[in-house]
Scaffold this motif. Structure first.
Motif, mmCIF file in Angstrom:
data_model
loop_
_atom_site.group_PDB
_atom_site.id
_atom_site.type_symbol
_atom_site.label_atom_id
_atom_site.label_comp_id
_atom_site.label_asym_id
_atom_site.label_seq_id
_atom_site.Cartn_x
_atom_site.Cartn_y
_atom_site.Cartn_z
ATOM 1 N N ARG A 10 51.159 134.279 31.291
ATOM 2 C CA ARG A 10 51.817 134.091 32.584
ATOM 3 C C ARG A 10 53.304 134.363 32.448
ATOM 4 O O ARG A 10 53.962 133.790 31.594
ATOM 5 N N HIS A 11 53.797 135.257 33.248
ATOM 6 C CA HIS A 11 55.239 135.496 33.330
ATOM 7 C C HIS A 11 55.579 135.619 34.796
ATOM 8 O O HIS A 11 54.717 136.027 35.583
ATOM 9 N N SER A 12 56.783 135.320 35.140
ATOM 10 C CA SER A 12 57.194 135.533 36.525
ATOM 11 C C SER A 12 57.152 137.025 36.819
ATOM 12 O O SER A 12 57.730 137.821 36.074
ATOM 13 N N ARG A 14 57.778 140.179 39.449
ATOM 14 C CA ARG A 14 58.681 140.460 40.567
ATOM 15 C C ARG A 14 58.457 141.828 41.213
ATOM 16 O O ARG A 14 59.221 142.225 42.086
ATOM 17 N N VAL A 95 68.611 134.545 30.930
ATOM 18 C CA VAL A 95 67.436 135.122 31.588
ATOM 19 C C VAL A 95 67.862 136.103 32.684
ATOM 20 O O VAL A 95 67.222 137.137 32.892
ATOM 21 N N ASN A 120 63.824 138.734 46.746
ATOM 22 C CA ASN A 120 63.237 137.398 46.755
ATOM 23 C C ASN A 120 62.777 137.031 48.164
ATOM 24 O O ASN A 120 61.724 136.422 48.337
ATOM 25 N N PHE A 124 59.102 139.452 47.181
ATOM 26 C CA PHE A 124 58.933 140.611 46.298
ATOM 27 C C PHE A 124 57.797 141.525 46.786
ATOM 28 O O PHE A 124 57.122 142.175 45.983
ATOM 29 N N CYS A 165 55.252 134.505 41.125
ATOM 30 C CA CYS A 165 56.648 134.164 40.821
ATOM 31 C C CYS A 165 57.058 132.953 41.649
ATOM 32 O O CYS A 165 57.092 133.030 42.883
ATOM 33 N N PRO A 166 57.360 131.843 40.975
ATOM 34 C CA PRO A 166 57.905 130.704 41.722
ATOM 35 C C PRO A 166 59.307 131.050 42.208
ATOM 36 O O PRO A 166 60.031 131.760 41.519
ATOM 37 N N GLN A 167 59.691 130.535 43.373
ATOM 38 C CA GLN A 167 60.970 130.937 43.966
ATOM 39 C C GLN A 167 61.680 129.756 44.632
ATOM 40 O O GLN A 167 61.381 129.418 45.786
ATOM 41 N N ALA A 168 62.636 129.197 43.921
ATOM 42 C CA ALA A 168 63.426 128.114 44.498
ATOM 43 C C ALA A 168 64.468 128.643 45.483
ATOM 44 O O ALA A 168 65.057 127.868 46.233
ATOM 45 N N CYS A 169 64.678 129.950 45.483
ATOM 46 C CA CYS A 169 65.683 130.539 46.379
ATOM 47 C C CYS A 169 65.416 130.182 47.842
ATOM 48 O O CYS A 169 66.340 130.117 48.651
ATOM 49 N N HIS A 190 60.159 122.482 48.489
ATOM 50 C CA HIS A 190 60.587 122.620 47.098
ATOM 51 C C HIS A 190 60.847 124.075 46.778
ATOM 52 O O HIS A 190 61.954 124.462 46.425
ATOM 53 N N SER A 209 60.839 135.844 28.914
ATOM 54 C CA SER A 209 62.018 134.982 28.828
ATOM 55 C C SER A 209 61.986 134.176 27.530
ATOM 56 O O SER A 209 60.919 133.861 27.011
ATOM 57 N N ARG A 211 62.507 131.057 24.831
ATOM 58 C CA ARG A 211 62.284 129.616 24.805
ATOM 59 C C ARG A 211 63.022 129.033 23.608
ATOM 60 O O ARG A 211 63.140 129.681 22.561
HETATM 61 C C1 LIG Z 1 60.663 126.014 40.452
HETATM 62 C C2 LIG Z 1 61.038 127.411 40.049
HETATM 63 C C3 LIG Z 1 61.860 128.164 40.856
HETATM 64 C C4 LIG Z 1 62.159 129.491 40.528
HETATM 65 N N1 LIG Z 1 62.915 130.252 41.406
HETATM 66 C C5 LIG Z 1 63.049 131.589 41.194
HETATM 67 C C6 LIG Z 1 63.627 132.432 42.187
HETATM 68 O O1 LIG Z 1 64.071 131.972 43.248
HETATM 69 N N2 LIG Z 1 63.667 133.764 41.950
HETATM 70 C C7 LIG Z 1 63.191 134.312 40.793
HETATM 71 O O2 LIG Z 1 63.258 135.541 40.649
HETATM 72 N N3 LIG Z 1 62.651 133.544 39.821
HETATM 73 C C8 LIG Z 1 62.540 132.206 40.010
HETATM 74 N N4 LIG Z 1 61.921 131.408 39.067
HETATM 75 C C9 LIG Z 1 61.404 132.011 37.843
HETATM 76 C C10 LIG Z 1 62.209 131.605 36.612
HETATM 77 O O3 LIG Z 1 63.344 132.400 36.519
HETATM 78 C C11 LIG Z 1 61.277 131.774 35.397
HETATM 79 O O4 LIG Z 1 60.204 130.877 35.502
HETATM 80 C C12 LIG Z 1 62.011 131.508 34.082
HETATM 81 O O5 LIG Z 1 63.045 132.421 33.882
HETATM 82 C C13 LIG Z 1 61.014 131.604 32.925
HETATM 83 O O6 LIG Z 1 60.396 132.876 32.917
HETATM 84 P P1 LIG Z 1 58.831 133.058 33.057
HETATM 85 O O7 LIG Z 1 58.390 132.395 34.331
HETATM 86 O O8 LIG Z 1 58.611 134.546 33.106
HETATM 87 O O9 LIG Z 1 58.205 132.416 31.861
HETATM 88 C C14 LIG Z 1 61.666 130.053 39.336
HETATM 89 C C15 LIG Z 1 60.862 129.271 38.501
HETATM 90 C C16 LIG Z 1 60.550 127.977 38.841
HETATM 91 C C17 LIG Z 1 59.644 127.158 37.943
#
Ligand SMILES: Cc1cc2nc3c(=O)[nH]c(=O)nc-3n(C[C@H](O)[C@H](O)[C@H](O)COP(=O)(O)O)c2cc1C
Length: 223
Positions: A10-12, A14, A95, A120, A124, A165-169, A190, A209, A211
């Protein structure tokens, strides 16, 4: 797929290909992710899911909102401590730099970075989007429970060949999101989650990314 493989893979993501997510599969995975534990079994996660024409309508509405008004919405929670401090600041910086390097966007090219970040707010271009909420009367424990649901879902998605991809934005525009979704007042946004099939050709999807080593975050207590 084993849990260990799903965790590793699993990776974010985009950049997504133009392939819809099967509605029945999505319902099934959203249901099964709720096997996540929660304190007192409160199950405090609340989800709003958008797909197809509805997601298209949301994107259109959101683009109009951004074009009309440069101001963000009042924040309901701080995504990061303000100001962010070490060592967290460096992790975040790293990152970002790693991602922009894969994208071939230099640090000085603020316009290109802004344009990329703006993607975002289209999820995406993923075919499916989830917004996660929690009741505002809940505390840190229930926010942590929500995180357990989210990771369970992301791992299940991976097992079924889907990426996310989780997105807090989205928290920057929580009011715009909640108004459009007609979310009850008691819920706090959230984050969002873009879901779809990764484009394997997109270099940015290859971002792995960093760790910290175990000893940087874990103390084995011996007395
Ligand atoms: C709660 C949460 C919010 C995040 N918000 C964003 C975001 O708004 N945009 C984005 O491109 N990545 C976002 N990410 C992805 C993180 O950048 C990513 O999880 C982190 O760099 C680790 O990389 P990985 O998910 O590929 O392992 C978010 C991740 C989490 C858990």
């Amino acid at each position: 797929m084993k849990v260990s493989e799903a965790l590793e893979r699993r990776h974010s993501t985009r950049v997504f290909i133009d392939r819809p997510v099967d509605a029945a599969l999505l319902r099934d995975l959203l249901t099964r992710a709720a096997r996540a534990p929660s304190s007192g079994n409160l199950q405090p996660w609340r989800l709003y899911v958008l797909q197809g024409a509805t997601l298209g309508a949301f994107r259109e509405h959101f683009a109009e909102r951004l074009a009309r008004d440069a101001e963000q919405d009042p924040r309901e929670y701080a995504v990061y401590p303000e100001p962010i401090f070490e060592p967290y600041r460096s992790h975040r910086y790293q990152v970002g730099e790693d991602m922009y390097q894969l994208l071939g966007i230099a640090r000085e090219d603020k316009a290109a970075r802004r344009a990329w970040f703006a993607r975002n707010f289209r999820f995406f271009d993923a075919p499916c989007a989830v917004f996660f909420f929690v009741d505002r009367r809940m505390g840190p424990g229930q926010w942590a429970d929500l995180g357990m649901y989210q990771q369970s879902l992301m791992l299940l998605l991976k097992e079924y060949g889907l990426d996310s991809c989780p997105q807090a934005c989205w928290a920057r525009y929580q009011l715009t999101v909640r108004n459009w979704l007609q979310v009850p007042d008691e819920l706090v946004l959230h984050c969002g989650l873009a879901i779809g099939y990764a484009d394997p050709q997109a270099p940015v999807n290859g971002l792995v990314s960093e760790r910290m080593p175990l000893d940087a975050f874990c103390t084995f207590v011996e007395r």
